[in-house]
Design an enzyme around this catalytic site. Sequence first.
Site, PDB file in Angstrom:
ATOM      1  N   PRO A  96       0.767  -1.230   0.000  1.00  0.00           N
ATOM      2  CA  PRO A  96       0.000   0.000   0.000  1.00  0.00           C
ATOM      3  C   PRO A  96       0.804   1.290   0.000  1.00  0.00           C
ATOM      4  O   PRO A  96       1.234   1.753   1.030  1.00  0.00           O
ATOM      5  CB  PRO A  96      -0.814  -0.099   1.291  1.00  0.00           C
ATOM      6  CG  PRO A  96      -0.004  -0.972   2.204  1.00  0.00           C
ATOM      7  CD  PRO A  96       1.045  -1.649   1.388  1.00  0.00           C
ATOM      8  N   GLU A  97       0.960   1.915  -1.152  1.00  0.00           N
ATOM      9  CA  GLU A  97       1.292   3.338  -1.184  1.00  0.00           C
ATOM     10  C   GLU A  97       0.059   3.999  -1.802  1.00  0.00           C
ATOM     11  O   GLU A  97      -0.955   3.324  -2.018  1.00  0.00           O
ATOM     12  CB  GLU A  97       2.602   3.591  -1.942  1.00  0.00           C
ATOM     13  CG  GLU A  97       3.785   2.906  -1.238  1.00  0.00           C
ATOM     14  CD  GLU A  97       5.173   3.333  -1.708  1.00  0.00           C
ATOM     15  OE1 GLU A  97       5.323   4.447  -2.242  1.00  0.00           O
ATOM     16  OE2 GLU A  97       6.121   2.553  -1.528  1.00  0.00           O
TER      17      GLU A  97
ATOM     18  N   LYS B 186      -2.935   7.812   1.475  1.00  0.00           N
ATOM     19  CA  LYS B 186      -3.070   6.402   1.812  1.00  0.00           C
ATOM     20  C   LYS B 186      -4.310   6.138   2.656  1.00  0.00           C
ATOM     21  O   LYS B 186      -4.452   5.052   3.216  1.00  0.00           O
ATOM     22  CB  LYS B 186      -1.816   5.941   2.558  1.00  0.00           C
ATOM     23  CG  LYS B 186      -0.525   6.134   1.764  1.00  0.00           C
ATOM     24  CD  LYS B 186       0.699   5.841   2.620  1.00  0.00           C
ATOM     25  CE  LYS B 186       1.982   6.247   1.887  1.00  0.00           C
ATOM     26  NZ  LYS B 186       3.154   6.215   2.787  1.00  0.00           N
TER      27      LYS B 186
ATOM     28  N   ARG C 174      -4.899  17.180   7.795  1.00  0.00           N
ATOM     29  CA  ARG C 174      -3.496  16.987   8.180  1.00  0.00           C
ATOM     30  C   ARG C 174      -2.638  16.540   7.016  1.00  0.00           C
ATOM     31  O   ARG C 174      -1.431  16.367   7.179  1.00  0.00           O
ATOM     32  CB  ARG C 174      -3.342  15.885   9.242  1.00  0.00           C
ATOM     33  CG  ARG C 174      -4.167  15.946  10.466  1.00  0.00           C
ATOM     34  CD  ARG C 174      -3.541  15.042  11.536  1.00  0.00           C
ATOM     35  NE  ARG C 174      -3.664  13.619  11.215  1.00  0.00           N
ATOM     36  CZ  ARG C 174      -4.570  12.820  11.769  1.00  0.00           C
ATOM     37  NH1 ARG C 174      -5.409  13.284  12.656  1.00  0.00           N
ATOM     38  NH2 ARG C 174      -4.612  11.543  11.446  1.00  0.00           N
TER      39      ARG C 174
ATOM     40  N   ASN D  46       7.731   4.184   0.903  1.00  0.00           N
ATOM     41  CA  ASN D  46       9.167   3.928   0.915  1.00  0.00           C
ATOM     42  C   ASN D  46       9.736   3.523  -0.451  1.00  0.00           C
ATOM     43  O   ASN D  46      10.899   3.794  -0.736  1.00  0.00           O
ATOM     44  CB  ASN D  46       9.488   2.851   1.955  1.00  0.00           C
ATOM     45  CG  ASN D  46      10.894   2.981   2.475  1.00  0.00           C
ATOM     46  OD1 ASN D  46      11.450   4.083   2.507  1.00  0.00           O
ATOM     47  ND2 ASN D  46      11.483   1.871   2.861  1.00  0.00           N
TER      48      ASN D  46
ATOM     49  N   ARG E  12      13.420   5.035   8.111  1.00  0.00           N
ATOM     50  CA  ARG E  12      13.317   3.844   7.263  1.00  0.00           C
ATOM     51  C   ARG E  12      14.460   3.813   6.265  1.00  0.00           C
ATOM     52  O   ARG E  12      15.036   4.844   5.944  1.00  0.00           O
ATOM     53  CB  ARG E  12      11.964   3.840   6.561  1.00  0.00           C
ATOM     54  CG  ARG E  12      10.851   4.042   7.576  1.00  0.00           C
ATOM     55  CD  ARG E  12       9.475   3.806   7.079  1.00  0.00           C
ATOM     56  NE  ARG E  12       9.282   2.555   6.401  1.00  0.00           N
ATOM     57  CZ  ARG E  12       8.248   2.325   5.608  1.00  0.00           C
ATOM     58  NH1 ARG E  12       7.383   3.295   5.403  1.00  0.00           N
ATOM     59  NH2 ARG E  12       8.100   1.172   5.025  1.00  0.00           N
TER      60      ARG E  12
END
Length: 270
Positions: A2-3, A52, A121, A162, A252
């Site tokens: 999931p991106e 996401k 946000r 990522n 990460r």
Amino acid sequence: MPEGHTIHRLARQLDETLAGRLVHADSPQGRFAEGAQLLDGATFERADAWGKYLFCDLGVGEVLHVHLGLIGKFRRREFPPVEPTGAVRLRLVGEDSTWDLSGPTRCELVDPGEQERIVARLGPDPLRRDARPERARERLARTERPIAATLLDQSIVAGIGNVYRAELLFLCGIHPARPSSAITDVEFEELWAQTVRLLRIGERSGRITTTDPDEIGRPRHRMRREDRLYVYHREHCRRCGSDLRTDRIGGRPITHCPTCQPRRRVRSRR
DNA sequence: CGATTATGATTAA
DNA sequence: TAATCCTAATCGC
């Protein structure tokens, strides 16, 4: 997997298969029993993705909010439904489709105000037509944080994860540790354009492919798995063969090519 | 069969 | 920064 591209694709497929249909909901695993009960028997109105984050409106006042996190899946299953295998937090059964949600970090009902707060946000989402990239541009200009960290910050840009961050910085020839404030206007333009382009390809195909079909020598949908990326999870640079380097930035790991992504910009020859 | 790993994000320290 | 949550596929023994 999931991106942002995954969530947008999911929203579209949920719409295609469930919108306007009466839906039966339950929580086979039991951890969303109350919520499922509230949704059961409702009509699915629409699904919408912000970065996401996925929202499904079933017209019951509160909205279903799903975040897949790292390992969550929302998969289409056999119809008519059969006994689920594994831990299914939420099952939605429409008139001709079955969807199973497993492993989400969030699965909850939120009121419209809470949905608004979540969306507020988030930075601009490259997959949304109304995205305002200048918002991201302004945020980057004001921080020394490395670009590899700010690209993962969903309040700056919503939807990059990522894999995409590593591939985007490679494609734009930017060193991951470069201070965000040192990104030039031209670089930002390219970064944004590439983000839109790659996320769209990902949304269409359901997988992340960043390499150039001409460079690989076969169409994108027929590339081998190991040909789809430039640097992520690789040892050597696909372009120049250099040893890739992996650092931890923004909590990460990120891999880059020291040759194609020099710390200082190479002075262009005149 | 246990350990490891994963495209994420929040909370606590 | 570290710990924590969530699941399932894969890998080593």
